[in-house]
Design a protein around this motif. Structure first.
Motif, PDB file in Angstrom:
ATOM      1  N   ALA A 167      37.199 -21.230  15.544  1.00  0.00           N
ATOM      2  CA  ALA A 167      37.847 -21.907  16.772  1.00  0.00           C
ATOM      3  C   ALA A 167      37.382 -23.044  17.602  1.00  0.00           C
ATOM      4  CB  ALA A 167      38.930 -20.786  18.174  1.00  0.00           C
ATOM      5  N   ALA A 168      35.814 -22.548  17.424  1.00  0.00           N
ATOM      6  CA  ALA A 168      35.124 -23.491  18.339  1.00  0.00           C
ATOM      7  C   ALA A 168      34.649 -24.935  17.580  1.00  0.00           C
ATOM      8  CB  ALA A 168      33.900 -22.699  18.282  1.00  0.00           C
ATOM      9  N   GLU A 218      38.773 -22.790  24.118  1.00  0.00           N
ATOM     10  CA  GLU A 218      38.964 -22.936  25.394  1.00  0.00           C
ATOM     11  C   GLU A 218      39.611 -21.773  26.293  1.00  0.00           C
ATOM     12  OE1 GLU A 218      40.326 -27.148  25.172  1.00  0.00           O
ATOM     13  OE2 GLU A 218      38.026 -27.565  24.172  1.00  0.00           O
ATOM     14  N   GLU A 219      40.391 -21.433  25.497  1.00  0.00           N
ATOM     15  CA  GLU A 219      41.324 -20.579  26.827  1.00  0.00           C
ATOM     16  C   GLU A 219      40.934 -19.021  26.105  1.00  0.00           C
ATOM     17  OE1 GLU A 219      44.927 -23.927  27.127  1.00  0.00           O
ATOM     18  OE2 GLU A 219      45.460 -21.186  25.833  1.00  0.00           O
ATOM     19  N   LYS A 220      40.508 -17.964  24.962  1.00  0.00           N
ATOM     20  CA  LYS A 220      39.857 -17.342  24.919  1.00  0.00           C
ATOM     21  C   LYS A 220      38.876 -16.981  24.198  1.00  0.00           C
ATOM     22  CE  LYS A 220      44.818 -15.938  24.570  1.00  0.00           C
ATOM     23  NZ  LYS A 220      45.492 -14.998  25.762  1.00  0.00           N
ATOM     24  N   PHE A 221      37.701 -17.897  23.806  1.00  0.00           N
ATOM     25  CA  PHE A 221      36.205 -17.571  23.949  1.00  0.00           C
ATOM     26  C   PHE A 221      35.628 -17.970  24.050  1.00  0.00           C
ATOM     27  CE2 PHE A 221      39.948 -16.762  20.188  1.00  0.00           C
ATOM     28  CZ  PHE A 221      39.409 -15.783  19.212  1.00  0.00           C
ATOM     29  N   ASP A 222      36.058 -18.941  25.402  1.00  0.00           N
ATOM     30  CA  ASP A 222      34.344 -19.658  25.588  1.00  0.00           C
ATOM     31  C   ASP A 222      33.672 -18.438  26.656  1.00  0.00           C
ATOM     32  OD1 ASP A 222      32.253 -21.280  26.687  1.00  0.00           O
ATOM     33  OD2 ASP A 222      33.520 -22.584  27.017  1.00  0.00           O
ATOM     34  N   ARG A 223      32.552 -18.014  26.479  1.00  0.00           N
ATOM     35  CA  ARG A 223      31.902 -17.248  27.340  1.00  0.00           C
ATOM     36  C   ARG A 223      31.775 -17.577  28.568  1.00  0.00           C
ATOM     37  NH1 ARG A 223      27.471 -14.711  22.837  1.00  0.00           N
ATOM     38  NH2 ARG A 223      28.892 -14.102  21.420  1.00  0.00           N
ATOM     39  N   VAL A 224      31.312 -19.009  28.980  1.00  0.00           N
ATOM     40  CA  VAL A 224      31.403 -18.770  30.336  1.00  0.00           C
ATOM     41  C   VAL A 224      32.250 -18.169  31.128  1.00  0.00           C
ATOM     42  CG1 VAL A 224      31.132 -21.301  31.608  1.00  0.00           C
ATOM     43  CG2 VAL A 224      30.426 -21.109  29.351  1.00  0.00           C
TER      44      VAL A 224
END
Length: 401
Positions: A319-320, A381-387
């Protein structure tokens, strides 16, 4: 200053490259004013060898880092592995007795020995206990040792062990809703649990992928796989599908495989026998792998029938990189994500014909690839961004200490 102990049986060391969930979490907790110690094993599950820290490496990290001895094993599923984990559990039990009591323990499971040892220690010492479920044991082993009724009997003691430490956790966190719900089945302390995907730091991913220059021949389509080369992953179905469509495709197509595992030589031989152009890169530095992935056109997620995997590392990486995904994984949670975001094509787990048709469609339709790729990145961006997502874990820790 309150101290959090993170126990992760398979954590990376400060001098090992990677994208470890618990190292990232430790750094977030330190930024919030906590003292953090990561406890892990001396044995590298990936490399199947003992690990030794280089002098001065601990000075480069802000968390305390402890490796406890584990004898090790050569195969992922073998009696020696269970014994090795048993030894590590004993070392962990003794180590926890010696240290000053922490304010909270955050334990990754598997292994089951970590879960059981930590749960007992926290109960006896009245310490808040969070479990983070990374994989389902013994369910994952039943895929390898699958004999109706007999497998259930063999793994029944492990099931009881897992049920017990799930029940004792003050909070159930997991890398997927599937795993979270499994933990909650036996837990009456936590009413809803928390799902936080493994994910990745998108800003860091983008920066890292630009560190390496990757040359890609013009007009060539790259189909890429990232991950373990073992019994759960059906690389052969992708090779078969590429073989079927070889004469129908008017441009060069190359299959890139990034990773290592017990089936590496088997997959290499299969590709050679089928005369399909496959490059096996082995296990690359995470940044280098990211660079190749960002140059790719299609990502594949070929997971075998009955596998216990749910939302895993490669999902975040695909996804990234903004790639359309060809997926055979049965896990409904991931199939739903692909449908919701329209970022790939789901195929039946054993259907070479469906995989071939999906590959051909994605190879021939550049506009479709771009559209699905944009949707894939939106999902990241909606589901996987660790920040963003890991702040939810930090918030749960802050509630309990």
């Amino acid at each position: 200053m309150k101290k959090i102990v993170i126990i992760d049986h398979f954590s990376q060391t400060p001098d090992e490259p990677g994208n470890n969930r618990f190292v990232y979490l430790a750094e977030m907790l330190i930024a919030q004013g906590f003292q953090v110690e990561i406890i892990t094993t001396s044995f590298s599950h990936k490399a199947k060898q003992q690990r030794h820290l280089q002098k001065g490496m601990l000075d480069l990290v802000s968390y305390d880092f402890t490796m406890l001895y584990e004898p090790g094993y050569k195969k992922n599923v073998c009696l020696k592995r269970f014994y090795s984990h048993y030894v590590f559990g004993g070392k962990l039990k003794n180590y926890l007795k010696k240290i000053e009591k922490p304010d909270l323990i955050f334990a990754s499971v598997p292994s089951l020995n970590v879960g059981a040892t930590t749960a007992n220690y926290c109960r006896k010492n009245n310490i808040p206990f969070i479990i983070d479920i990374q994989d389902l044991w013994p369910e994952a082993f039943k895929l390898v040792v699958h004999v109706p009724f007999i497998s259930d009997m063999i793994f029944f003691p492990m099931t009881l062990q897992a049920n017990n430490f799930y029940a004792q956790a003050d909070k159930i966190i997991a890398v997927s809703d599937t795993y979270k719900n499994r933990g909650l089945k036996n837990n009456k302390k936590d009413s809803d649990g928390l799902c936080v995907f493994l994910g990745t730091d998108l800003k860091q991913f983008d920066e890292n992928s630009r560190l390496f220059s990757v040359e890609k021949p013009p007009n060539t389509i790259w189909v890429s796989y990232v991950g373990t080369l073992g019994h759960s992953y059906n690389i052969e179905i992708i090779i078969d599908a590429l073989n079927i469509i070889a004469e129908k495709v008017q441009r060069p197509v190359k299959f890139n495989v990034f990773g290592d595992g017990p089936y590496l030589n088997r997959f290499k031989k299969y590709a050679a026998d089928c005369k399909i152009p496959v490059t096996f890169f082995g296990r690359l530095n995470y940044s280098q792998m990211s660079a190749y992935l960002c140059k790719s056109d299609i990502a594949v997620n070929p997971i075998v029938k009955g596998a216990a995997q749910s939302i895993i590392n490669k999902h975040a990486d695909y996804a990234a990189a903004g790639l359309p995904v060809l997926n055979t994984q049965e896990c409904q949670e991931y199939r739903n994500l692909i449908n919701e975001y329209q970022c790939g094509i789901n195929c039946d787990v054993d259907s070479v014909e469906q995989v071939a048709n999906a590959l051909l469609k994605l190879i021939e339709d550049e506009e479709l690839r771009k559209k699905m790729g944009m949707q894939s990145r939106r999902m990241a961006e909606e589901k996987f961004d660790r920040v963003n997502t890991y702040r939810l874990i930090v918030a749960e820790i802050e509630k309990l200490v």
